[in-house]
Design a protein around this motif. Structure first.
Motif, PDB file in Angstrom:
ATOM      1  N   ARG A 102      26.604  26.676  33.670  1.00 53.74           N
ATOM      2  CA  ARG A 102      25.625  27.573  34.289  1.00 53.74           C
ATOM      3  C   ARG A 102      26.322  28.778  34.931  1.00 53.74           C
ATOM      4  NH1 ARG A 102      22.730  23.811  36.708  1.00 53.74           N
ATOM      5  NH2 ARG A 102      21.261  23.746  35.011  1.00 53.74           N
ATOM      6  N   PHE A 103      25.801  29.970  34.642  1.00 52.13           N
ATOM      7  CA  PHE A 103      26.310  31.189  35.265  1.00 52.13           C
ATOM      8  C   PHE A 103      25.637  31.391  36.613  1.00 52.13           C
ATOM      9  CE2 PHE A 103      27.458  32.742  30.962  1.00 52.13           C
ATOM     10  CZ  PHE A 103      28.738  33.160  31.233  1.00 52.13           C
ATOM     11  N   PRO A 104      26.386  31.786  37.637  1.00 54.80           N
ATOM     12  CA  PRO A 104      25.762  32.169  38.906  1.00 54.80           C
ATOM     13  C   PRO A 104      24.919  33.435  38.711  1.00 54.80           C
ATOM     14  CG  PRO A 104      28.138  31.891  39.161  1.00 54.80           C
ATOM     15  CD  PRO A 104      27.832  31.826  37.703  1.00 54.80           C
ATOM     16  N   GLN A 105      23.892  33.604  39.511  1.00 58.67           N
ATOM     17  CA  GLN A 105      22.993  34.747  39.366  1.00 58.67           C
ATOM     18  C   GLN A 105      23.715  36.080  39.501  1.00 58.67           C
ATOM     19  OE1 GLN A 105      19.755  34.475  38.373  1.00 58.67           O
ATOM     20  NE2 GLN A 105      19.960  36.674  38.081  1.00 58.67           N
ATOM     21  N   ASP A 106      24.720  36.170  40.366  1.00 54.32           N
ATOM     22  CA  ASP A 106      25.430  37.446  40.509  1.00 54.32           C
ATOM     23  C   ASP A 106      26.140  37.845  39.216  1.00 54.32           C
ATOM     24  OD1 ASP A 106      27.329  35.338  41.031  1.00 54.32           O
ATOM     25  OD2 ASP A 106      28.697  36.860  41.818  1.00 54.32           O
ATOM     26  N   GLN A 107      26.612  36.859  38.453  1.00 50.79           N
ATOM     27  CA  GLN A 107      27.224  37.163  37.160  1.00 50.79           C
ATOM     28  C   GLN A 107      26.156  37.575  36.147  1.00 50.79           C
ATOM     29  OE1 GLN A 107      29.568  33.774  36.008  1.00 50.79           O
ATOM     30  NE2 GLN A 107      31.309  34.424  37.265  1.00 50.79           N
ATOM     31  N   LEU A 108      25.029  36.903  36.149  1.00 48.97           N
ATOM     32  CA  LEU A 108      23.941  37.268  35.241  1.00 48.97           C
ATOM     33  C   LEU A 108      23.452  38.683  35.520  1.00 48.97           C
ATOM     34  CD1 LEU A 108      21.889  33.947  35.216  1.00 48.97           C
ATOM     35  CD2 LEU A 108      23.304  34.876  33.365  1.00 48.97           C
ATOM     36  N   ASP A 109      23.418  39.056  36.782  1.00 48.90           N
ATOM     37  CA  ASP A 109      22.963  40.394  37.155  1.00 48.90           C
ATOM     38  C   ASP A 109      23.895  41.492  36.645  1.00 48.90           C
ATOM     39  OD1 ASP A 109      20.809  39.250  38.453  1.00 48.90           O
ATOM     40  OD2 ASP A 109      21.723  39.412  40.447  1.00 48.90           O
ATOM     41  N   ARG A 110      25.152  41.150  36.377  1.00 51.79           N
ATOM     42  CA  ARG A 110      26.120  42.146  35.904  1.00 51.79           C
ATOM     43  C   ARG A 110      26.169  42.263  34.383  1.00 51.79           C
ATOM     44  NH1 ARG A 110      30.279  39.804  39.826  1.00 51.79           N
ATOM     45  NH2 ARG A 110      30.953  38.793  37.927  1.00 51.79           N
ATOM     46  N   LEU A 111      25.463  41.399  33.677  1.00 50.54           N
ATOM     47  CA  LEU A 111      25.469  41.473  32.212  1.00 50.54           C
ATOM     48  C   LEU A 111      24.854  42.785  31.744  1.00 50.54           C
ATOM     49  CD1 LEU A 111      24.400  37.865  31.163  1.00 50.54           C
ATOM     50  CD2 LEU A 111      26.665  38.881  31.033  1.00 50.54           C
ATOM     51  N   VAL A 112      25.428  43.335  30.712  1.00 52.30           N
ATOM     52  CA  VAL A 112      24.943  44.584  30.140  1.00 52.30           C
ATOM     53  C   VAL A 112      24.072  44.249  28.931  1.00 52.30           C
ATOM     54  CG1 VAL A 112      25.653  46.715  28.984  1.00 52.30           C
ATOM     55  CG2 VAL A 112      26.997  45.819  30.901  1.00 52.30           C
TER      56      VAL A 112
END
Length: 70
Positions: free
Chosen positions: A35-45
Motif C-alpha cells: 500500500r502506498f501512503p496518501q502523500d506518495q499517491l498525491d505526488r503521482l503524475v
C-alpha cells in the motif's frame, strides 16, 4: 498482470501491483507492504496517454533515425 501472479512480485519486491483485485488476495502483512501512503499517491503524475499515443509514430521514427541509426 493477472491478480493471481502479482502477489509473488509483492513478496519479492514490495510491488503494489496494477490490478485493483490484487490487494484483497494478499495476506494482511503483504497488504501493508504493497500500500502506498496518501502523500506518495498525491505526488503521482498523470500522463496524457492520448497525447502520447498521437505522437508515438513520430517518436518511433525519430528513435529509429537517431538512436538505432536507421
Amino acid at each position: 498482470m493477472d491478480p493471481e501472479i502479482q502477489p509473488a512480485f509483492t513478496k519479492l519486491y514490495n510491488y503494489p501491483g496494477t490490478n485493483k483485485d490484487m490487494l484483497q488476495r494478499l495476506t494482511p502483512d503483504l497488504q501493508e507492504r504493497a500500500r502506498f501512503p496518501q502523500d506518495q499517491l498525491d505526488r503521482l503524475v498523470t500522463l496524457d496517454q492520448e497525447w502520447m499515443s498521437d505522437r508515438r509514430a513520430d517518436w518511433t521514427d525519430r528513435w529509429n533515425r537517431i538512436v538505432a541509426g536507421g
